[in-house]
Design a protein around this motif. Structure first.
Motif, short mmCIF file in Angstrom:
data_model
loop_
_atom_site.label_atom_id
_atom_site.label_comp_id
_atom_site.label_asym_id
_atom_site.label_seq_id
_atom_site.Cartn_x
_atom_site.Cartn_y
_atom_site.Cartn_z
N VAL A 1 0.84 -1.20 0.00
CA VAL A 1 0.00 0.00 0.00
C VAL A 1 0.88 1.24 0.00
CG1 VAL A 1 -1.78 1.29 1.24
CG2 VAL A 1 -1.81 -1.22 1.25
N LYS A 2 0.61 2.14 -0.95
CA LYS A 2 1.25 3.46 -0.94
C LYS A 2 0.44 4.35 -0.01
CE LYS A 2 2.99 7.17 -3.89
NZ LYS A 2 2.62 8.24 -2.91
N MET A 3 1.04 4.66 1.13
CA MET A 3 0.33 5.45 2.13
C MET A 3 0.17 6.89 1.65
SD MET A 3 -0.42 3.34 4.51
CE MET A 3 0.09 2.12 5.73
N GLU A 4 -1.04 7.44 1.87
CA GLU A 4 -1.35 8.79 1.37
C GLU A 4 -1.85 9.74 2.45
OE1 GLU A 4 -2.86 7.60 -3.09
OE2 GLU A 4 -4.22 7.28 -1.42
N TYR A 5 -2.60 9.22 3.42
CA TYR A 5 -3.16 10.05 4.48
C TYR A 5 -2.93 9.38 5.83
CZ TYR A 5 -5.57 12.46 0.68
OH TYR A 5 -5.84 13.16 -0.46
N PHE A 6 -2.64 10.22 6.83
CA PHE A 6 -2.33 9.73 8.17
C PHE A 6 -3.03 10.64 9.19
CE2 PHE A 6 1.18 9.97 5.21
CZ PHE A 6 1.68 8.68 5.12
N SER A 7 -3.46 10.05 10.29
CA SER A 7 -4.07 10.87 11.33
C SER A 7 -3.49 10.52 12.69
CB SER A 7 -5.59 10.68 11.35
OG SER A 7 -6.18 11.59 12.27
N VAL A 8 -3.56 11.48 13.60
CA VAL A 8 -3.05 11.30 14.96
C VAL A 8 -4.17 10.78 15.84
CG1 VAL A 8 -1.84 12.38 16.87
CG2 VAL A 8 -1.55 13.28 14.55
N CYS A 9 -3.86 9.77 16.64
CA CYS A 9 -4.82 9.17 17.57
C CYS A 9 -4.41 9.49 19.00
CB CYS A 9 -4.88 7.66 17.35
SG CYS A 9 -5.89 6.77 18.57
N GLY A 10 -5.39 9.54 19.89
CA GLY A 10 -5.07 9.77 21.29
C GLY A 10 -4.14 8.72 21.86
N SER A 11 -4.24 7.49 21.39
CA SER A 11 -3.35 6.44 21.90
C SER A 11 -1.91 6.67 21.46
CB SER A 11 -3.83 5.05 21.46
OG SER A 11 -3.81 4.93 20.06
N ASP A 12 -1.70 7.40 20.36
CA ASP A 12 -0.33 7.75 19.95
C ASP A 12 0.35 8.63 20.99
OD1 ASP A 12 -0.80 6.42 17.54
OD2 ASP A 12 -1.35 8.26 16.48
N LEU A 13 -0.45 9.41 21.72
CA LEU A 13 0.12 10.33 22.68
C LEU A 13 0.73 9.62 23.89
CD1 LEU A 13 -2.53 13.20 22.66
CD2 LEU A 13 -0.50 12.91 21.22
#
Length: 319
Positions: free
Chosen positions: A29-41
């Motif tokens: 998969v060619k990644m195109e969009y990414f988002s930040v999640c609360g668990s990333d914090l």
């Protein structure tokens, strides 16, 4: 190919890493969009032991949308856009198991919105675990993207009272637009006392913890009626172990529902259900998308989300 990784407290760098190869049952998969999640914090906000740095390439990130460029699964074709349920997703390309790829329709929908079906899908799973909330009083602690999604689904599900609790007025204003019947700013008002007043002393049938902090965990049980349902969704943020008010819990004889679609293995199914609802125009996630940035600005994206700067909810990055 390029990959971002967290190399120290609140510090991202971009590195060249090896291009992945795929096996049977996987797709590239060619990644195109990414988002930040609360668990990333849990990784971004904390100062981890020195030996844990740097994190793996692409981490922390697991909310991604991309396009299949190569497939070894007959059900996935090159050119197909997918939500990639992939830990460590801040990469140009990722090899992902087909079970963890959720196709999205070929439509004029902003692809940044499909990313949001991942977190909203996890809430869909949690609400299914609760059971019917028709005619009930429900309180939701936390009105970040997860809490707002609870408010949305619970209001749609026919709850009699939907009580949203948060520390920030701009989030509570969004709660009202989604159907909250009452809002409480816990920085100014004792939420348990306010819930008692709103319910005439009956308290809540269901209380949802969507934050992951000690004070909200305690208040969930304080807010319940006898034999009410406590829903524990939030992931511990600042500390994994903290003191717990055992009496506040046991005195109410609650039913306790701990939800996590990732650990259950049901995430692909509930994310797919969310995609279907959005594609049918029966569910909107547009209100969650407040910021879009370039993925080269990953540090700024995470900082914006962490500090809740500029009335942020979800921050989506584009490669």
């Amino acid at each position: 190919m390029k990959a971002a990784r967290l190399v120290g407290p609140r510090q991202f760098v971009f590195e060249d890493v090896e291009m992945p190869s795929i096996k049977d049952g996987e797709a590239l998969v060619k990644m195109e969009y990414f988002s930040v999640c609360g668990s990333d914090l849990r990784f971004y906000d904390r100062v981890l032991p020195e030996e844990q740095y740097p994190l793996n390439p692409g981490a922390p990130c697991h909310e991604n949308v991309g396009t299949v460029v190569e497939s070894r699964d007959a059900n996935l074709k090159p050119g197909q856009r997918v939500i990639a349920l992939q830990a460590g997703g801040l990469l140009e390309y990722a090899a992902v198991r087909s079970r963890n790829l959720v196709p999205v329709p070929d439509s004029d929908t902003d692809p940044a919105l499909w990313v949001l079906c991942q977190p909203v899908g996890t809430v869909l799973y949690a609400v299914q675990e609760i059971g019917t909330i028709l005619g009930k009083t429900v309180v939701i602690y936390g009105q970040g993207p997860i809490g707002l999604s609870f408010t949305d689904f619970i209001a749609r599900g026919g709850a009699r009272k939907v009580i949203a609790v948060d520390l920030l007025d701009y989030r509570l204003e969004t709660s009202k637009k989604l159907g909250a019947t009452h809002t409480i700013n816990a920085s100014r008002t004792n939420p348990v006392e306010a819930i008692q007043e709103i319910t005439g002393g009956q308290m809540a049938d269901v209380a949802v913890e969507a934050v992951g902090r000690p004070e909200t965990c305690h208040r969930v049980f304080e807010s319940l009626r006898m034999r009410g349902t406590a829903v524990i969704f939030g992931i511990a943020h600042d500390e994994d172990v903290f003191e717990f008010d055992w009496n506040a819990m046991t005195s109410k004889l609650p039913r306790i529902v701990v939800t996590n679609s990732a650990r259950s293995g049901d995430m692909p199914d509930t994310v797919a259900a969310c995609v279907d609802l959005v594609s049918q125009n029966r569910l909107s996630v547009n209100h969650l998308l407040t910021h879009q940035m370039d993925w080269q600005d990953a540090g700024k994206a995470y900082e914006t989300y962490s500090t809740k700067a500029d009335n942020s909810l979800k921050v989506v990055m584009k490669a």
